[in-house]
Scaffold this motif. Structure first.
Motif, PDB file in Angstrom:
ATOM      1  N   HIS A 203      13.522  76.382  22.526  1.00  0.00           N
ATOM      2  CA  HIS A 203      12.738  75.925  23.290  1.00  0.00           C
ATOM      3  C   HIS A 203      11.624  74.477  22.481  1.00  0.00           C
ATOM      4  CE1 HIS A 203       8.624  76.438  25.763  1.00  0.00           C
ATOM      5  NE2 HIS A 203       7.755  75.521  24.448  1.00  0.00           N
TER       6      HIS A 203
ATOM      7  N   THR B 268      11.544  82.275  31.659  1.00  0.00           N
ATOM      8  CA  THR B 268      10.441  82.732  31.632  1.00  0.00           C
ATOM      9  C   THR B 268       9.996  84.273  32.507  1.00  0.00           C
ATOM     10  OG1 THR B 268       9.862  81.803  33.670  1.00  0.00           O
ATOM     11  CG2 THR B 268       9.512  80.013  31.739  1.00  0.00           C
TER      12      THR B 268
ATOM     13  N   HIS C  30       8.725  83.480  27.173  1.00  0.00           N
ATOM     14  CA  HIS C  30       9.567  83.187  27.478  1.00  0.00           C
ATOM     15  C   HIS C  30      10.844  83.871  26.946  1.00  0.00           C
ATOM     16  CE1 HIS C  30       8.294  78.414  28.924  1.00  0.00           C
ATOM     17  NE2 HIS C  30       6.829  79.343  28.435  1.00  0.00           N
TER      18      HIS C  30
ATOM     19  N   GLY D  75       3.408  84.028  24.217  1.00  0.00           N
ATOM     20  CA  GLY D  75       4.725  84.064  23.982  1.00  0.00           C
ATOM     21  C   GLY D  75       4.785  84.526  22.388  1.00  0.00           C
TER      22      GLY D  75
END
Length: 454
Positions: free
Chosen positions: A90, A97, A104, A158
């Motif tokens: 990331h 995603t 994610h 996330g």
């Protein structure tokens, strides 16, 4: 004897056994697509600023040589490798995603599973099964918490979902018993973190940590603790002041954690970005690309572009100062170059280019509430007004790369090669991709090191 709810019994048993059970062919095919995509994101991310900072942090730590740091020659502990590789994944907006859960998964689940698989010299098939499991647990955790209310309460979806997904992937590969899995989940819950404030980070370093490295590291760590015999609370999802009492901002149903396990695979609702840019821009880029291919126009022919897109998604990408998450800038670059590459999408200098600025002034992004839905589909309705008087219309309700319109292997190869080749070179990139597409044939995951190290 502790009381354990039926939900926790079902979930812990499933996690414990998942590594030894085959997954349906369609799920395995999609999982390979996401494995390739995540490797490409990690390797390219190793050369970006967050990746460089992760390397600076883990390199002097040393430790037992258990797992590799992708894109480098560092071999370190599984915790360090998961942290670095998660941050690589990331380091920008290239990774995959799961839109319904606002997570994610790949950037945390894959590094955790890969590190444990390398440590144990496990097979590629076991790795792939663990990754599928990780996506299931990651998504279910946030779908139970309700992702948008959770996000609005100041937490980050996330960071939470990916933490539990990373733990599940590591736990099944470590062969934890159902009881050990329950302890693992308790230590995972104790590490639940992630603040919405990460979006203020202008250099993406804290975001890469909180959204990738931290969940990968901490989830794996919880699994290792349980494997070493740590005991604790058997069921954090029920009883007095449980996990949901602390974290759920509104009504929820615990059954969502285990409902459909082994039947409904969340891997099939995950999405891959066709272009290495923010998810909300995938819809506008899809439509513009199709219109340019069909009608053959370029920047010199355009009077103006009107891109109607989901209003909540536009808030994220509206005239942002970073090139890869500015919808107006990226559509202007696409018009000028007739294509969009990783390099052009991340070129800060071009944000000051007079040609780009002139084209950007003709691009109008409009938020449309009617295009917004709970699944966060990548949508766009576009008008392109040409100087010859023609007005071209195009739209997508599920852009390329979304779970309803997934990339083909050839399309993923094209994206992955663009990310891999600058780091590994063309020949090594082809070899790595061929191995990942055939990951079930790999008997010892450590064999990947000779392909991903540089």
């Amino acid at each position: 004897m502790q009381n354990v709810s039926p939900v926790m019994l079902t979930l812990s048993k499933y996690i414990s056994k998942a590594g030894g059970k085959p997954v349906p062919r369609k799920v395995a095919e999609r999982a390979r697509l996401h494995l390739v995509d995540t490797f490409a994101a990690m390797i390219s991310g190793s050369r970006l600023l967050p990746g460089k900072k992760a390397i600076e942090y883990v390199k002097p730590l040393g430790g037992r040589e258990e797992a590799g740091v992708i894109g480098t020659r560092i071999v370190t502990t599984v915790q360090n490798a998961a942290l670095a590789n998660g941050m690589f994944g990331h380091a920008d907006e290239t990774d995959d995603t799961h839109p319904p859960s606002l997570t994610h998964p790949g950037t945390s689940v894959v590094p955790s599973a890969l590190a444990i698989a390398e440590r144990g010299r496990l097979s590629g098939e076991q790795l792939l099964r663990a990754v599928v499991l990780g996506y299931d647990v990651c998504a279910r955790m946030l779908l139970t918490l309700k992702p948008m209310p959770y996000l609005r309460s100041g937490h980050h979806a996330g960071a939470t979902g990916q933490l539990f997904g990373a733990a599940a992937a590591a736990g099944t590969l470590l062969g934890l018993t159902p009881l050990q899995v329950r302890y693992m989940l308790s230590y995972t819950g104790q590490q639940t973190a992630g603040l919405y404030t990460m979006f203020r980070d202008p250099e993406h370093i804290e975001k890469a940590y909180a959204m990738g490295g931290m969940p990968a590291h901490n989830g794996l760590q919880a699994a290792m603790m349980a494997a070493c015999g740590w005991t604790g609370v058997e069921d954090i999802f029920s009883g007095e002041r449980d996990f949901f009492h602390t974290f759920a901002p509104e009504e929820f149903d615990r059954e969502d954690l285990s409902r459909g396990l082994g039947k409904n695979y969340e891997m099939l609702r995950a999405s891959i970005k066709r272009w290495p840019i923010g998810g909300p821009i995938q819809g506008p880029m899809h439509v513009l690309n199709d219109l340019m291919a069909e009608h053959g126009f370029g920047a010199a022919d355009v009077e103006k572009v009107i891109a109607n897109m989901p209003d909540k998604e536009l808030e994220i990408v509206d005239n942002r100062p970073m090139p890869d998450i500015s919808v107006q800038h990226l559509l202007a670059v696409m018009l000028l170059d007739r294509k969009l590459t990783f390099k052009s999408a991340h070129d800060f200098e071009r944000m000051k280019d007079p040609k780009v600025l002139k084209m950007r002034a003709r691009v109008h992004a409009v938020g449309d509430a009617s295009l917004t839905d709970v699944q966060r589909r990548w949508r766009c309705v576009m008008e392109v007004h040409l100087k010859d008087g023609r007005v071209l219309h195009g739209q997508t309700m599920a852009s390329k790369g979304s779970f309803e319109n997934p990339l083909t292997p050839a399309e993923e190869n094209e994206k992955a090669t663009d990310l891999l080749a600058p780091v590994l070179g063309k020949k090594r990139s082809v070899e790595l991709l061929d191995t990942l597409w055939n990951i079930e044939k790999v008997k010892d995951v450590r064999a990947l090191r000779k392909l991903y190290m540089k």
